[in-house]
Enzyme design. Sequence first.
Site, PDB file in Angstrom:
ATOM      1  N   CYS A 112       4.852  -1.235  10.124  1.00  0.00           N
ATOM      2  CA  CYS A 112       3.823  -1.965  10.864  1.00  0.00           C
ATOM      3  C   CYS A 112       4.302  -3.367  11.252  1.00  0.00           C
ATOM      4  CB  CYS A 112       2.528  -1.975  10.046  1.00  0.00           C
ATOM      5  SG  CYS A 112       1.059  -2.297  11.036  1.00  0.00           S
ATOM      6  N   HIS A 207       1.152   3.411   8.963  1.00  0.00           N
ATOM      7  CA  HIS A 207       1.361   3.215   7.524  1.00  0.00           C
ATOM      8  C   HIS A 207       1.569   4.571   6.845  1.00  0.00           C
ATOM      9  CE1 HIS A 207       0.472  -1.111   6.890  1.00  0.00           C
ATOM     10  NE2 HIS A 207      -0.191  -0.973   8.023  1.00  0.00           N
ATOM     11  N   GLU A 209       2.618   5.220   3.944  1.00  0.00           N
ATOM     12  CA  GLU A 209       2.274   5.195   2.512  1.00  0.00           C
ATOM     13  C   GLU A 209       0.820   5.611   2.273  1.00  0.00           C
ATOM     14  OE1 GLU A 209       2.800   2.598   4.471  1.00  0.00           O
ATOM     15  OE2 GLU A 209       1.676   0.813   3.865  1.00  0.00           O
TER      16      GLU A 209
END
Length: 229
Positions: A112, A207, A209
């Site tokens: 990001c 993102h 994650e």
Amino acid sequence: MAKVVIGISGNIKTMPTGSGWTYDAVPRSLSDSIKEAGGLPFIIPVGDPELAADYVASIDKLILSGGQNVDPRLYGEEKTVSSSDYSSERDVFELALIKEALRQKKPIFAVCRGMQLVNVALGGTLHQAVTDHWQDYEEVTSHTLEVKKGSKISQFFQDGNSINSYHRQSVKDLAPQLEVTARDPRDGTIEAVEGTHGHAIIGFQWHPEFLREHCQKHRSFFNYLVHQF
Ligand code: MN
């Protein structure tokens, strides 16, 4: 066998809000993703850029985590949005980490804001305000990808795969040593980049994650990051 050591750039967080007590922080979803893949994550706290060489020397790979907008003065523009979500201290320190990682030939994975900063570090520019790329937290994903054939990430992600979107800025002019490896088919927004000229760089505008818990593709990608990238 020794574990792969992954330094994750930290953010500066005040907890509780308004207390003045500051902490070095990375999203646990990111450090957990590395642990789950068998790597050994460390937080690199924002600090003196002079320390960047020593930090990078002590890790195998660098992850630049998400966070604030990048100061537009770093790519020769004045701020045109009213946001106060900037950190010059973090920009300067992470630019030093990027420079050192390139010099010491340590792979960089940039998430990001991290991807935006890598683009700026290598001479690119950013759109300061984009629309339709900030989703509500309850939603898991909000748009799809168009992936470049033959790219590193095409081993894991294909056209039509859904991703999340939590960014108010995006890459405008791409840095000369990067190539685009994924876009949002709705508006052409650059969603992933990779390094050229032998630079081991992967950047995601989304993102990963936040998605790995429920998505095998993302877990496979983190395995690749730790063990093959
Ligand atoms: Mn997006």
